[in-house]
Scaffold this active site. Structure first.
Site: not given
Length: 366
Positions: A172, A255, A258, A272
Protein backbone atom coordinates in the site's frame (compact mmCIF):
# COMPACT_ATOMS: atom_id res chain seq x y z
CA UNK A 1 -2.80 31.68 -5.90
CA UNK A 2 -2.92 27.91 -5.45
CA UNK A 3 -3.99 26.42 -2.12
CA UNK A 4 -1.86 23.64 -0.63
CA UNK A 5 -3.08 21.74 2.43
CA UNK A 6 -1.48 19.11 4.65
CA UNK A 7 -3.71 17.26 7.11
CA UNK A 8 -2.55 14.84 9.79
CA UNK A 9 -3.45 13.42 13.21
CA UNK A 10 -2.94 15.73 16.19
CA UNK A 11 -0.27 13.40 17.60
CA UNK A 12 1.45 10.34 16.13
CA UNK A 13 3.07 8.23 18.85
CA UNK A 14 5.05 5.06 18.10
CA UNK A 15 7.24 2.88 20.27
CA UNK A 16 7.87 -0.56 21.72
CA UNK A 17 5.54 -1.10 24.70
CA UNK A 18 4.02 2.39 24.27
CA UNK A 19 0.52 1.11 24.97
CA UNK A 20 1.45 0.76 28.66
CA UNK A 21 1.55 4.59 28.77
CA UNK A 22 -1.67 5.24 26.86
CA UNK A 23 -3.38 7.08 29.71
CA UNK A 24 -0.62 9.69 29.92
CA UNK A 25 -0.78 10.21 26.15
CA UNK A 26 -4.56 10.76 25.99
CA UNK A 27 -5.47 12.23 29.41
CA UNK A 28 -5.95 15.70 27.90
CA UNK A 29 -8.91 14.40 25.87
CA UNK A 30 -11.15 13.37 28.76
CA UNK A 31 -11.62 11.11 31.78
CA UNK A 32 -13.69 8.12 30.64
CA UNK A 33 -12.89 6.56 27.27
CA UNK A 34 -15.30 4.33 25.37
CA UNK A 35 -13.06 1.70 23.79
CA UNK A 36 -14.15 -0.12 20.63
CA UNK A 37 -11.90 -3.16 20.10
CA UNK A 38 -11.80 -5.97 17.55
CA UNK A 39 -11.70 -9.52 18.98
CA UNK A 40 -7.92 -9.71 18.52
CA UNK A 41 -7.49 -6.14 19.76
CA UNK A 42 -9.45 -7.03 22.90
CA UNK A 43 -7.36 -10.13 23.50
CA UNK A 44 -4.01 -8.43 22.90
CA UNK A 45 -4.50 -5.09 24.63
CA UNK A 46 -7.36 -5.03 27.16
CA UNK A 47 -5.31 -5.79 30.26
CA UNK A 48 -2.56 -3.35 29.23
CA UNK A 49 -4.98 -0.48 28.58
CA UNK A 50 -7.10 -1.10 31.69
CA UNK A 51 -3.99 -1.13 33.88
CA UNK A 52 -2.78 2.15 32.41
CA UNK A 53 -6.06 3.88 33.32
CA UNK A 54 -6.47 2.14 36.71
CA UNK A 55 -3.00 3.28 37.74
CA UNK A 56 -4.32 6.85 37.42
CA UNK A 57 -7.59 6.06 39.21
CA UNK A 58 -9.64 6.19 36.02
CA UNK A 59 -12.18 3.85 34.49
CA UNK A 60 -12.60 2.83 30.87
CA UNK A 61 -15.40 0.96 29.14
CA UNK A 62 -14.57 -1.75 26.59
CA UNK A 63 -17.02 -2.90 23.93
CA UNK A 64 -16.38 -5.65 21.38
CA UNK A 65 -16.62 -4.57 17.75
CA UNK A 66 -19.12 -6.68 15.79
CA UNK A 67 -16.82 -7.02 12.75
CA UNK A 68 -18.68 -4.69 10.33
CA UNK A 69 -18.38 -0.90 10.06
CA UNK A 70 -22.10 -0.34 9.47
CA UNK A 71 -24.54 2.36 10.50
CA UNK A 72 -26.38 -0.12 12.72
CA UNK A 73 -23.17 -1.02 14.51
CA UNK A 74 -22.28 2.65 14.95
CA UNK A 75 -25.75 3.36 16.38
CA UNK A 76 -25.46 0.40 18.77
CA UNK A 77 -22.14 1.71 20.07
CA UNK A 78 -23.50 5.26 20.26
CA UNK A 79 -26.25 4.16 22.68
CA UNK A 80 -23.74 2.39 24.93
CA UNK A 81 -21.37 5.35 24.89
CA UNK A 82 -24.14 7.78 25.87
CA UNK A 83 -25.49 5.43 28.55
CA UNK A 84 -22.09 5.24 30.25
CA UNK A 85 -21.30 8.97 30.02
CA UNK A 86 -18.01 8.43 28.21
CA UNK A 87 -16.28 11.54 26.89
CA UNK A 88 -13.89 10.30 24.18
CA UNK A 89 -13.41 7.29 21.91
CA UNK A 90 -10.54 4.84 21.52
CA UNK A 91 -10.46 2.38 18.60
CA UNK A 92 -8.22 -0.70 18.81
CA UNK A 93 -7.71 -3.27 16.05
CA UNK A 94 -7.60 -3.41 12.26
CA UNK A 95 -9.13 -1.24 9.56
CA UNK A 96 -12.86 -1.76 10.09
CA UNK A 97 -12.69 -1.45 13.88
CA UNK A 98 -10.70 1.78 13.52
CA UNK A 99 -13.06 3.18 10.89
CA UNK A 100 -15.99 2.42 13.21
CA UNK A 101 -14.31 4.27 16.08
CA UNK A 102 -13.64 7.28 13.85
CA UNK A 103 -17.24 7.34 12.60
CA UNK A 104 -18.61 6.91 16.14
CA UNK A 105 -16.50 9.84 17.36
CA UNK A 106 -17.79 11.97 14.49
CA UNK A 107 -21.45 11.27 15.30
CA UNK A 108 -20.82 11.69 19.05
CA UNK A 109 -18.85 14.91 18.45
CA UNK A 110 -15.97 13.54 20.52
CA UNK A 111 -12.21 13.21 19.99
CA UNK A 112 -10.88 9.82 18.91
CA UNK A 113 -7.69 7.88 19.63
CA UNK A 114 -6.64 5.23 17.12
CA UNK A 115 -4.56 2.19 18.20
CA UNK A 116 -3.79 -0.07 15.22
CA UNK A 117 -2.72 -3.62 16.06
CA UNK A 118 -1.41 -4.23 12.53
CA UNK A 119 0.53 -2.14 9.99
CA UNK A 120 -1.21 -3.37 6.84
CA UNK A 121 -2.66 -0.06 5.59
CA UNK A 122 -2.26 3.70 5.92
CA UNK A 123 -5.86 4.18 7.16
CA UNK A 124 -5.20 4.86 10.89
CA UNK A 125 -4.12 8.48 10.32
CA UNK A 126 -6.84 9.42 7.83
CA UNK A 127 -9.98 11.53 8.11
CA UNK A 128 -12.07 8.87 6.42
CA UNK A 129 -14.29 5.92 7.34
CA UNK A 130 -15.54 3.34 4.86
CA UNK A 131 -19.11 2.31 5.71
CA UNK A 132 -20.60 -1.08 4.78
CA UNK A 133 -23.99 -2.73 5.10
CA UNK A 134 -24.45 -5.29 7.89
CA UNK A 135 -23.78 -7.94 5.23
CA UNK A 136 -20.43 -6.44 4.30
CA UNK A 137 -21.32 -4.70 1.02
CA UNK A 138 -19.76 -1.28 0.42
CA UNK A 139 -22.18 1.55 1.21
CA UNK A 140 -20.35 4.89 1.26
CA UNK A 141 -17.26 6.87 2.17
CA UNK A 142 -17.71 9.03 5.25
CA UNK A 143 -15.40 12.02 4.89
CA UNK A 144 -14.56 13.28 8.38
CA UNK A 145 -13.90 16.92 9.26
CA UNK A 146 -10.74 16.13 11.25
CA UNK A 147 -8.07 13.47 11.53
CA UNK A 148 -7.77 11.44 14.76
CA UNK A 149 -6.61 13.40 17.79
CA UNK A 150 -4.01 10.74 18.62
CA UNK A 151 -2.65 7.73 16.73
CA UNK A 152 -0.72 5.40 19.04
CA UNK A 153 1.22 2.48 17.55
CA UNK A 154 2.75 -0.06 19.93
CA UNK A 155 5.36 -1.85 17.83
CA UNK A 156 5.48 -4.64 20.42
CA UNK A 157 1.90 -5.49 19.42
CA UNK A 158 2.32 -4.94 15.68
CA UNK A 159 5.43 -7.12 15.40
CA UNK A 160 3.45 -10.13 16.61
CA UNK A 161 0.90 -9.90 13.79
CA UNK A 162 1.38 -12.16 10.72
CA UNK A 163 4.28 -10.95 8.56
CA UNK A 164 2.03 -10.97 5.46
CA UNK A 165 0.10 -8.04 6.97
CA UNK A 166 3.26 -5.95 7.34
CA UNK A 167 4.24 -6.79 3.75
CA UNK A 168 0.76 -5.84 2.53
CA UNK A 169 1.22 -2.50 4.28
CA UNK A 170 4.44 -2.03 2.33
CA UNK A 171 2.50 -2.70 -0.88
CA UNK A 172 0.00 0.00 0.00
CA UNK A 173 2.80 2.40 0.93
CA UNK A 174 4.69 1.62 -2.28
CA UNK A 175 2.14 3.58 -4.32
CA UNK A 176 2.33 6.70 -2.16
CA UNK A 177 5.25 8.49 -3.82
CA UNK A 178 4.34 7.61 -7.39
CA UNK A 179 0.72 8.67 -7.00
CA UNK A 180 1.69 11.93 -5.26
CA UNK A 181 4.23 12.61 -8.02
CA UNK A 182 1.52 12.14 -10.65
CA UNK A 183 -0.90 14.44 -8.82
CA UNK A 184 1.80 17.08 -8.45
CA UNK A 185 2.51 16.91 -12.18
CA UNK A 186 -1.15 17.22 -13.15
CA UNK A 187 -2.13 19.81 -10.48
CA UNK A 188 -4.88 17.43 -9.35
CA UNK A 189 -6.66 17.99 -6.08
CA UNK A 190 -5.98 15.66 -3.17
CA UNK A 191 -8.39 14.44 -0.48
CA UNK A 192 -7.80 17.75 1.27
CA UNK A 193 -9.62 19.52 -1.58
CA UNK A 194 -6.43 21.38 -2.44
CA UNK A 195 -3.16 20.73 -4.25
CA UNK A 196 -0.18 18.57 -3.32
CA UNK A 197 2.18 20.45 -1.01
CA UNK A 198 5.96 20.32 -0.90
CA UNK A 199 5.74 18.80 2.59
CA UNK A 200 3.45 15.98 1.41
CA UNK A 201 5.80 15.23 -1.49
CA UNK A 202 8.80 15.11 0.85
CA UNK A 203 7.02 12.66 3.17
CA UNK A 204 5.90 10.53 0.21
CA UNK A 205 9.47 10.33 -1.11
CA UNK A 206 10.77 9.46 2.38
CA UNK A 207 8.14 6.73 2.50
CA UNK A 208 9.44 5.20 -0.74
CA UNK A 209 13.10 5.48 0.25
CA UNK A 210 12.35 3.83 3.60
CA UNK A 211 10.63 0.90 1.90
CA UNK A 212 13.55 0.34 -0.48
CA UNK A 213 16.21 0.61 2.23
CA UNK A 214 14.48 -1.13 5.15
CA UNK A 215 11.69 -3.34 3.76
CA UNK A 216 13.50 -6.65 3.40
CA UNK A 217 15.30 -6.30 6.73
CA UNK A 218 12.00 -5.53 8.45
CA UNK A 219 10.28 -8.53 6.89
CA UNK A 220 13.04 -10.89 8.02
CA UNK A 221 12.89 -9.50 11.57
CA UNK A 222 9.10 -9.81 11.85
CA UNK A 223 9.31 -13.40 10.60
CA UNK A 224 11.25 -14.00 13.83
CA UNK A 225 8.77 -11.88 15.85
CA UNK A 226 11.47 -9.38 16.83
CA UNK A 227 11.49 -5.59 16.58
CA UNK A 228 14.52 -3.88 15.05
CA UNK A 229 15.24 -0.35 13.85
CA UNK A 230 14.17 -1.44 10.35
CA UNK A 231 10.83 -2.70 11.69
CA UNK A 232 10.21 0.60 13.50
CA UNK A 233 10.96 2.54 10.31
CA UNK A 234 8.71 0.36 8.13
CA UNK A 235 5.80 0.58 10.57
CA UNK A 236 6.15 4.37 10.51
CA UNK A 237 6.33 4.33 6.70
CA UNK A 238 3.27 2.09 6.34
CA UNK A 239 1.18 3.99 8.86
CA UNK A 240 2.24 7.64 9.06
CA UNK A 241 4.33 8.53 6.01
CA UNK A 242 1.98 6.74 3.65
CA UNK A 243 -1.05 8.07 5.53
CA UNK A 244 -0.02 11.70 5.17
CA UNK A 245 1.35 11.02 1.70
CA UNK A 246 -1.84 9.59 0.22
CA UNK A 247 -4.23 12.01 1.91
CA UNK A 248 -2.28 15.22 1.32
CA UNK A 249 -0.28 14.05 -1.71
CA UNK A 250 -3.07 12.51 -3.75
CA UNK A 251 -4.07 9.23 -5.37
CA UNK A 252 -3.46 8.19 -8.98
CA UNK A 253 -3.62 5.07 -11.14
CA UNK A 254 -2.29 2.51 -8.65
CA UNK A 255 -5.29 2.62 -6.32
CA UNK A 256 -7.75 2.86 -9.21
CA UNK A 257 -6.25 -0.30 -10.72
CA UNK A 258 -6.51 -1.95 -7.30
CA UNK A 259 -10.22 -1.11 -7.36
CA UNK A 260 -10.46 -2.61 -10.81
CA UNK A 261 -9.01 -5.93 -9.69
CA UNK A 262 -11.65 -6.23 -6.98
CA UNK A 263 -14.12 -7.25 -9.72
CA UNK A 264 -12.27 -10.56 -10.16
CA UNK A 265 -13.13 -13.38 -7.79
CA UNK A 266 -9.57 -14.73 -8.04
CA UNK A 267 -8.33 -11.60 -6.26
CA UNK A 268 -10.74 -11.65 -3.32
CA UNK A 269 -8.30 -13.47 -1.03
CA UNK A 270 -5.63 -10.83 -1.52
CA UNK A 271 -4.98 -7.97 0.88
CA UNK A 272 -5.50 -4.36 -0.24
CA UNK A 273 -1.77 -3.61 -0.37
CA UNK A 274 -0.97 -6.70 -2.42
CA UNK A 275 -3.26 -5.52 -5.23
CA UNK A 276 -1.97 -1.94 -4.86
CA UNK A 277 1.60 -3.17 -5.42
CA UNK A 278 0.69 -4.60 -8.84
CA UNK A 279 -1.33 -1.44 -9.50
CA UNK A 280 1.85 0.56 -8.83
CA UNK A 281 3.81 -1.44 -11.36
CA UNK A 282 0.98 -0.95 -13.89
CA UNK A 283 0.96 2.81 -13.21
CA UNK A 284 4.70 2.97 -13.95
CA UNK A 285 4.07 1.21 -17.26
CA UNK A 286 1.28 3.70 -18.06
CA UNK A 287 3.73 6.53 -17.37
CA UNK A 288 6.46 4.86 -19.44
CA UNK A 289 8.72 5.28 -16.40
CA UNK A 290 12.45 4.61 -16.81
CA UNK A 291 13.36 0.92 -16.91
CA UNK A 292 15.71 1.41 -13.96
CA UNK A 293 12.84 2.70 -11.80
CA UNK A 294 10.53 -0.15 -12.80
CA UNK A 295 13.26 -2.70 -12.07
CA UNK A 296 13.87 -1.19 -8.63
CA UNK A 297 10.17 -1.54 -7.80
CA UNK A 298 10.04 -5.12 -9.08
CA UNK A 299 13.18 -6.06 -7.16
CA UNK A 300 11.68 -4.69 -3.94
CA UNK A 301 8.40 -6.54 -4.51
CA UNK A 302 10.15 -9.86 -5.15
CA UNK A 303 12.38 -9.40 -2.08
CA UNK A 304 9.47 -8.86 0.32
CA UNK A 305 6.92 -11.08 -1.41
CA UNK A 306 4.57 -8.69 -3.24
CA UNK A 307 2.98 -9.62 -6.60
CA UNK A 308 4.50 -8.49 -9.90
CA UNK A 309 2.62 -10.85 -12.26
CA UNK A 310 -1.00 -11.76 -12.83
CA UNK A 311 -0.18 -15.27 -11.66
CA UNK A 312 1.02 -13.79 -8.38
CA UNK A 313 -2.47 -12.26 -8.06
CA UNK A 314 -4.05 -15.70 -8.46
CA UNK A 315 -4.96 -15.20 -12.13
CA UNK A 316 -3.76 -18.45 -13.69
CA UNK A 317 -5.12 -17.89 -17.20
CA UNK A 318 -5.23 -14.55 -18.98
CA UNK A 319 -8.78 -13.87 -20.11
CA UNK A 320 -9.12 -10.75 -22.25
CA UNK A 321 -12.76 -10.20 -21.34
CA UNK A 322 -12.03 -10.43 -17.59
CA UNK A 323 -9.02 -8.11 -17.80
CA UNK A 324 -11.04 -5.60 -19.82
CA UNK A 325 -13.58 -5.57 -16.98
CA UNK A 326 -10.71 -4.75 -14.63
CA UNK A 327 -9.49 -2.00 -16.98
CA UNK A 328 -12.97 -0.53 -17.42
CA UNK A 329 -13.58 -0.48 -13.66
CA UNK A 330 -10.21 1.23 -13.18
CA UNK A 331 -11.03 3.97 -15.65
CA UNK A 332 -14.66 4.80 -14.80
CA UNK A 333 -15.56 8.45 -14.45
CA UNK A 334 -14.52 9.84 -11.08
CA UNK A 335 -11.76 7.28 -10.44
CA UNK A 336 -8.40 8.56 -9.22
CA UNK A 337 -6.72 7.29 -12.41
CA UNK A 338 -7.91 10.54 -13.97
CA UNK A 339 -5.52 12.41 -11.67
CA UNK A 340 -2.69 11.23 -13.93
CA UNK A 341 -1.02 14.01 -15.99
CA UNK A 342 -2.40 12.53 -19.23
CA UNK A 343 -5.68 11.05 -20.44
CA UNK A 344 -6.18 7.37 -19.57
CA UNK A 345 -8.67 5.02 -21.23
CA UNK A 346 -9.67 1.45 -20.39
CA UNK A 347 -7.67 0.29 -23.43
CA UNK A 348 -4.58 2.02 -22.00
CA UNK A 349 -5.04 0.24 -18.68
CA UNK A 350 -5.55 -3.14 -20.36
CA UNK A 351 -2.33 -2.70 -22.33
CA UNK A 352 -0.41 -1.59 -19.23
CA UNK A 353 -1.65 -4.58 -17.19
CA UNK A 354 -0.47 -7.05 -19.84
CA UNK A 355 2.86 -5.25 -20.22
CA UNK A 356 3.41 -5.13 -16.44
CA UNK A 357 2.68 -8.86 -16.29
CA UNK A 358 5.21 -9.54 -19.08
CA UNK A 359 7.85 -7.40 -17.35
CA UNK A 360 7.23 -9.27 -14.11
CA UNK A 361 7.60 -12.64 -15.81
CA UNK A 362 10.79 -11.51 -17.53
CA UNK A 363 12.19 -10.21 -14.23
CA UNK A 364 11.45 -13.53 -12.54
CA UNK A 365 12.98 -15.43 -15.44
CA UNK A 366 9.69 -17.13 -16.40
Amino acid sequence: MNTNIVISPGKYIQGYGELERIESHVSFLGNTPFIVASPSGMRLTRDIVENSFKNKGKNCLFELFNRECSKNEINRLKELCEKNNCDFIIGIGGGKALDTAKALAFYMEMPVVIVPTIASTDAPCSALSVLYTDDGAFEEYLILPTNPSVVLVDTKVVVNAPVRLLVAGMGDALATYFEARACKASNSKTMTGALTSTSAMALAKLCYDTLINEGLKAKLAVEKKVCTSSVEKIIEANTYLSGIGFESGGLGAAHAIHNGFTVLEECHNLYHGEKVAFGTLTQLVLENAPTKEIEEVMSFCVDVGLPITLEDLGIEEINKEALMRVAEASAVEGETIHNMPFDVTADDVYAAILTADSLGKLFKGN
